[in-house]
Motif scaffolding. Structure first.
Motif: not given
Length: 447
Positions: A83-104
């Protein structure tokens, strides 16, 4: 003394006349050949320079595309987990996140978004640069004889995030209770500690529902910049004096607007986690177009915000779009006698039923230009225009070619600026092009 003039021989006169005619024709031929060579050489050199311009233009386009592509994630990224939106800079994969600390980490079986090892994410805010998690509480319980039956201190380690001080508070619940909040700051070896106590001899003395005033419930503010926390819970007398209605001490950091005290919590507080707000920041000041980077107050890193009058995700290259303030009266201050006109990043108020003076000026100027064009076309057809039948000398060719060159350069610059704009400031790098543009002339007079 007189001299006698010998008459020229007829054949000699013919030879002289032919020689003059030949000389004149030769001069004319040389002039024509010179003009042809001049035009050919001029055209050839300008074609070469035109090709150089086009090559530099394409390099600039590719450079802008590369710069733009470096900011945005690739297409096809999952932007929702449970039920949670994952907007950029966050992402569910490394390529979809700006940095590794934003990986969900999105748990596919439960649909839970997890930050780090076990922090459940419930909300991510781009506008407020915050992320809400569920943090475990601290808890200590005793039996009727005062023997500990449960003792669980809570700890939270945040290497890339900080506890949002203005959005959270430290709360302790109990009638024979006190607790400490320990923490460490970002880039600081000094530690922090605070705490509060709460006692009450009877359930009737406990603060009313919704009030955490120190009887049965106490709370305190926390400082900014905490990167790690520990919660230690204690009891003054192991709850022996309040064993009939309050066997435990509870303590936690919680989002201010999400916790409302109830008397029932004294007897049995069943929740093991509470919502907690963290701050996050990007490592550099790179934002999208129509957005500005801001330094974190007292912390390392930056956050981005769309400029006033724009709305969207400021971390994406082209997502901050114009916000139409005129769609709702809550977004502008135009009166009932004024018309709200939306502008890029702003708006203006115009009196109603007033002619558009700018439109009238445009129509007048357009009509005048049209009449002048018709007049010139008529003169050309009547062969009365002074430019017709006149020879085009080298200075005129150079002048016209310079005008055409300026037109081409303007169009190239306009196309580049409009179609390919860098994310940072809307400009494109054309240093190589600028270095030769003042020496480039093009001749399109024959088109």
């Amino acid at each position: 003394m007189s001299t006698k003039r010998t008459p020229s021989h007829p054949s000699t006169q013919k030879i002289n006349t032919a020689s003059k005619a030949y000389s004149k024709n030769t001069s004319l031929s040389h002039s024509i050949m010179y003009r042809i060579q001049f035009i050919v050489s001029l055209t050839s050199s300008r074609l070469i320079l035109l090709m150089m311009q086009l090559i530099i233009f394409m390099l600039a386009v590719l450079s802008a595309a590369a710069a733009t592509g470096g900011l945005d994630p690739p297409p096809g990224c999952d932007r929702r987990c449970g039920d949670v939106d994952i907007p950029y800079p966050f992402g569910t994969t490394e390529g979809c996140a700006l940095e590794s600390k934003f990986l969900i980490n999105c748990n596919k079986s439960t649909g839970d978004p997890i930050l780090g090892k076990n922090l459940l994410v419930t909300n991510i805010s781009i506008q407020n640069h915050e992320i809400t998690i569920e943090a475990y509480i601290g808890k200590s319980c005793y039996d009727r004889k005062g023997q500990p039956t449960y003792d669980d201190w809570s700890s939270l380690t945040l290497p890339f995030y900080t506890v949002f001080s203005s959005k959270n508070k430290f709360v302790v619940i109990g009638c024979d209770s006190y607790a400490y909040l320990l923490g460490t700051y970002e880039n600081d070896s000094n530690s922090y500690s605070t705490g509060c106590t709460t006692t009450c001899g009877s359930i009737r003395r406990v603060s009313a529902d919704g009030s955490c005033s120190g009887i049965g419930c106490c709370q305190t503010e926390i400082p900014a910049g905490l990167r790690s926390t520990e919660i230690h819970t204690y009891s003054f007398n192991n709850h022996t004096e309040v064993k009939d209605f309050n066997p435990c001490t509870y303590a936690f950091v919680v989002e201010q607007d999400k916790f409302h005290f109830s008397k029932d919590y004294i007897t049995n507080f069943t929740q093991d986690r509470q919502p907690l707000v963290l701050e996050w920041a990007i490592s550099n000041d790179t934002c999208g177009r129509n957005a500005t980077a801001y330094k974190m107050d007292g912390l390392s890193g930056y956050y981005c915000k769309c400029n006033p009058g724009y709305i969207g995700n400021p971390y994406l290259c082209h997502d901050c779009q114009d916000f139409n303030e005129c769609e709702s009266s809550d977004n502008h201050n135009c009166t009932v006698n004024e018309l709200c006109v939306n502008l890029q990043g702003s708006y203006t108020c115009k009196p109603k039923h007033q002619p558009d003076q700018l439109l009238a000026i445009k129509l007048t100027v357009g009509a005048a230009i049209g009449l002048i064009g018709l007049l010139l076309e008529g003169l050309r057809k009547m062969e009365k225009h002074p430019w017709i039948n006149s020879e085009l000398n080298s200075e005129e060719i150079q002048y016209n070619s310079e005008l055409n060159s300026e037109e081409i350069q303007y169009l190239l610059a306009e196309t580049t600026a409009n179609a390919y704009q860098e994310c940072n400031d809307g400009r494109i790098t054309t240093a190589a092009y600028d270095s030769i543009k003042d020496h480039v002339t093009l001749d399109f007079s024959g088109r």
